[in-house]
Write a protein that holds these residues in place. Structure first.
Motif, short mmCIF file in Angstrom:
data_model
loop_
_atom_site.label_atom_id
_atom_site.label_comp_id
_atom_site.label_asym_id
_atom_site.label_seq_id
_atom_site.Cartn_x
_atom_site.Cartn_y
_atom_site.Cartn_z
N THR A 178 -1.09 4.32 -11.97
CA THR A 178 -0.91 2.91 -11.59
C THR A 178 0.13 2.78 -10.48
N VAL A 179 1.27 3.43 -10.64
CA VAL A 179 2.32 3.31 -9.62
C VAL A 179 1.86 3.95 -8.31
N THR A 180 1.06 5.01 -8.40
CA THR A 180 0.54 5.66 -7.19
C THR A 180 -0.38 4.72 -6.43
N ARG A 181 -1.29 4.06 -7.15
CA ARG A 181 -2.21 3.13 -6.48
C ARG A 181 -1.46 1.98 -5.83
N ILE A 182 -0.45 1.46 -6.51
CA ILE A 182 0.35 0.38 -5.95
C ILE A 182 1.03 0.85 -4.67
N CYS A 183 1.56 2.07 -4.69
CA CYS A 183 2.25 2.62 -3.52
C CYS A 183 1.28 2.85 -2.36
N ILE A 184 0.07 3.29 -2.64
CA ILE A 184 -0.93 3.47 -1.59
C ILE A 184 -1.19 2.15 -0.89
N ASP A 185 -1.33 1.07 -1.68
CA ASP A 185 -1.56 -0.25 -1.08
C ASP A 185 -0.37 -0.67 -0.22
N VAL A 186 0.85 -0.41 -0.70
CA VAL A 186 2.05 -0.77 0.06
C VAL A 186 2.10 0.01 1.37
N LEU A 187 1.81 1.32 1.29
CA LEU A 187 1.84 2.15 2.50
C LEU A 187 0.84 1.66 3.54
N LEU A 220 -3.24 8.77 1.29
CA LEU A 220 -3.87 9.64 0.29
C LEU A 220 -3.26 11.04 0.32
N GLU A 221 -3.03 11.59 1.52
CA GLU A 221 -2.40 12.91 1.61
C GLU A 221 -1.01 12.88 0.99
N ARG A 222 -0.29 11.83 1.28
CA ARG A 222 1.07 11.71 0.75
C ARG A 222 1.05 11.62 -0.77
N SER A 223 0.11 10.86 -1.32
CA SER A 223 0.00 10.72 -2.78
C SER A 223 -0.29 12.06 -3.43
N ILE A 237 -4.56 13.69 -10.74
CA ILE A 237 -4.40 13.25 -9.35
C ILE A 237 -5.68 12.57 -8.87
N ALA A 238 -6.83 13.17 -9.19
CA ALA A 238 -8.11 12.59 -8.79
C ALA A 238 -8.29 11.20 -9.37
N ALA A 239 -7.90 11.04 -10.63
CA ALA A 239 -8.02 9.72 -11.27
C ALA A 239 -7.08 8.72 -10.62
#
Length: 304
Positions: free
Chosen positions: A56-65, A116-119, A134-136
């Protein structure tokens, strides 16, 4: 265990993921808070709370980035990450590795990667997540995540310095540097600096900053030796801190308000890079912020 207790057990991990993703303390804290709200609102308990919250926090961060790309392209002057004094995620067995991953140099390299690479790089290389999790988290297949990691590793490897000082050497160099800085010792400073040392500041157009990076041992030593004794005469002080896993200092005005931070990177036994964060928006998490413009005017009025 209640949801609150489960979340609090993982809060430090979530913040550490988010900070490495975003390079911003304030945005990382917001991402963690949004993660809690989504977790609290979920009707069912996940099989793995750690996997769910990390995803969840990863997806939020991707959107912010993705939304931050334009803002950073329009940023005034150099962009540096917000200074982090303490990484809350503690793993003694991997302390050095975690410190390296949060260094200013590493975070600037991460800026070159796609979201995505950063995540994938952060989750796999820093925190050791499995490719299934990670894939999920990023919504890609495991095979795609492996390819993203290969590209991210290549970018990170190509940008890393050939040799970095170890922790003890870094601390010894930093102690000598700050002693020379207090004394305005231009020769002492020059002896500690690499021939091609560079010094730059991040004011973001909201605080005084160098018009361009100052390069070269003589230039940097003379500038430091001329400015910081004047700052001391108007009661600006500094205290050493480890900032982003590297030696640094926090500078404060006579009332204890934060003026700026300074971080040192070492290479081959010399100080290679000096970075200052002066943008007040990036300092508020450290406490009340000084009026850098007013202090700069005071410094200019002090006779050398």
């Amino acid at each position: 265990m209640s949801k609150v207790e489960e979340f609090e057990e993982l809060r430090s991990l979530l913040f550490s993921i988010a900070y490495r993703m975003l390079g911003s303390v304030s945005e990382a804290e917001d991402a963690v808070q949004d993660t809690w709200l989504r977790f609290d609102a979920s009707a069912t308990r996940p099989a793995s709370t750690k996997a769910f919250l990390s995803a969840t926090v990863t997806r939020i961060c991707i959107d912010v980035l993705r939304s931050a790309r334009v803002r950073r392209e329009e940023y005034v002057g150099p962009w540096f990450p917000e200074p982090l004094l303490t990484d809350p995620y503690q793993d003694p067995a991997r302390a050095a590795e975690l410190a390296d991953s949060v260094s200013t140099a590493a975070l600037l390299l991460l800026e070159r990667l796609s979201p995505l690479e950063r995540s994938v790089f952060v989750l796999r290389e820093v925190f050791g997540f499995g490719f299934d999790d990670i894939a999920a988290a990023v919504g890609r297949s495991e095979a795609a995540c492996r390819q993203l990691l290969v590209r991210a590793r290549r970018h990170m490897r190509d940008g890393r310095p050939r040799f970095e000082a170890d922790q003890r050497e870094r601390q010894e160099l930093a102690t000598r540097f700050f002693d020379a800085l207090r004394e305005g010792d231009v020769l002492g400073l020059r002896d500690l600096l690499a021939a091609d040392v560079s010094m730059a500041g991040d004011g973001g157009g909201k605080a005084p900053q160098l018009a361009r990076a100052v390069v070269g041992a003589d230039n940097v030593a003379r500038l430091l030796a001329s400015v910081y004794p004047r700052m001391a005469r108007i009661d600006i002080t500094f205290a050493p801190y480890e900032i982003n896993g590297r030696p640094g200092a926090v500078f404060r005005d006579r009332d204890g308000r934060v003026l700026h931070t300074l971080v040192l990177d070492m290479l081959d036994g010399r100080i290679q890079t000096i970075r200052a964060v002066i943008n007040p928006d990036k300092l508020r998490h450290l406490g009340p912020v000084a009026d850098a413009w007013a202090l700069t005017r005071e410094v200019k009025q002090v006779r050398g």
